[in-house]
Design a protein around this motif. Structure first.
Motif, short mmCIF file in Angstrom:
data_model
loop_
_atom_site.label_atom_id
_atom_site.label_comp_id
_atom_site.label_asym_id
_atom_site.label_seq_id
_atom_site.Cartn_x
_atom_site.Cartn_y
_atom_site.Cartn_z
N TYR A 35 0.87 -1.18 0.00
CA TYR A 35 0.00 0.00 0.00
C TYR A 35 0.90 1.22 0.00
N GLN A 37 0.76 5.57 1.17
CA GLN A 37 0.02 6.68 1.76
C GLN A 37 0.69 7.97 1.34
N GLN A 41 -3.56 11.65 2.29
CA GLN A 41 -4.43 10.65 1.67
C GLN A 41 -4.51 9.40 2.55
N GLY A 42 -5.49 8.55 2.23
CA GLY A 42 -5.60 7.27 2.91
C GLY A 42 -4.61 6.27 2.36
N LEU A 43 -4.76 5.05 2.80
CA LEU A 43 -3.90 3.97 2.31
C LEU A 43 -4.42 3.48 0.98
#
Lengths: 114, 114
Positions: A35, A37, A41-43
């Motif tokens: 992932y 980030q 921002q989110g993951l």
């Protein structure tokens, strides 16, 4: 090992250079995820390996991104011709074959493209 | 297309009071929901989860509520403690074609004030 290990912890690179990020999952975990980030921002899901199955690459943002997992263990995420928008924290997680229930994340690699 | 949304980027709560973190989702196929907690320079760690067949799950000071009709879940922390200060991510999963990757929200930064 006891946890998910990622290296390097920090990487500063010049725009246009290639970088490799490494992830050592927990021993015995067959699933491995990347992932990222970005700031604020989110993951964001990038790629998922499960055992010997073909990886799910649906989250890779461009063909400059690739990842491999050798011997069902260590994984390397490669970003070619880095751009400033690639700057982010790249997180690796692993889990047993039961998947989401036992996600363990590493501490991440903070990539800065200058 | 943000399938999991945390509309509050930050929340400040006094020590001892209740913290309520909210999360909304759009994909009706999601059947498992999780909350992760992240301290600076560390990877996210699993906090609590809930299956779509339940509407509440409790673990000590942490309770997660799921409202399927509203596609909404919330995390309650009571009483809040200074060590709870962190970024909290909501995540959801749909077991589609055996894939078990998580979709994360943007995170909410919780600050507990003494």
């Amino acid at each position: 090992g006891a946890g998910v290990s990622q290296s390097p912890s920090n990487k500063v690179t010049e725009k246009g250079k290639d970088v490799e990020l490494r992830c050592d999952p927990i021993s015995g975990h067959t699933a491995l995820y990347w992932y990222r980030q970005s700031l604020g921002q989110g993951l964001e899901f990038l790629i998922y390996f499960q055992g010997n199955s073909a990886p799910d690459k649906s989250g890779l943002p461009s063909d400059r991104f690739s990842a491999e997992r050798t011997g069902g263990s260590v994984s390397t995420l490669t970003i070619q011709r880095t751009q400033q928008e690639d700057s982010a924290v790249y997180l690796c997680a692993s889990s047993l074959s039961t998947g989401i229930y036992g996600y363990t994340f590493g501490s991440g690699t903070r990539l800065t493209v200058v | 297309d943000q399938q999991v949304k945390q509309n509050s980027p930050s929340l400040s709560v006094q020590e001892g009071r209740i913290s309520i973190l909210n999360c909304d989702y759009t994909n009706s196929m999601f059947d498992y929901f999780l909350w992760y907690k992240k301290y600076p320079a560390e990877g996210p760690t699993f906090l609590i989860s809930i299956s779509s067949i339940k509407d509440k799950n409790e673990d000590g000071r942490f309770t997660v509520f799921l409202n399927k009709s509203a596609k909404h879940l919330s995390l309650h922390i009571v009483p809040s403690q200074p060590g709870d200060s962190a970024v909290y991510f909501c995540a959801a999963s749909a077991n589609t074609q055996g894939a078990q990757k998580l979709v994360f929200g943007q995170g909410t930064r919780l600050t507990i004030n003494p």
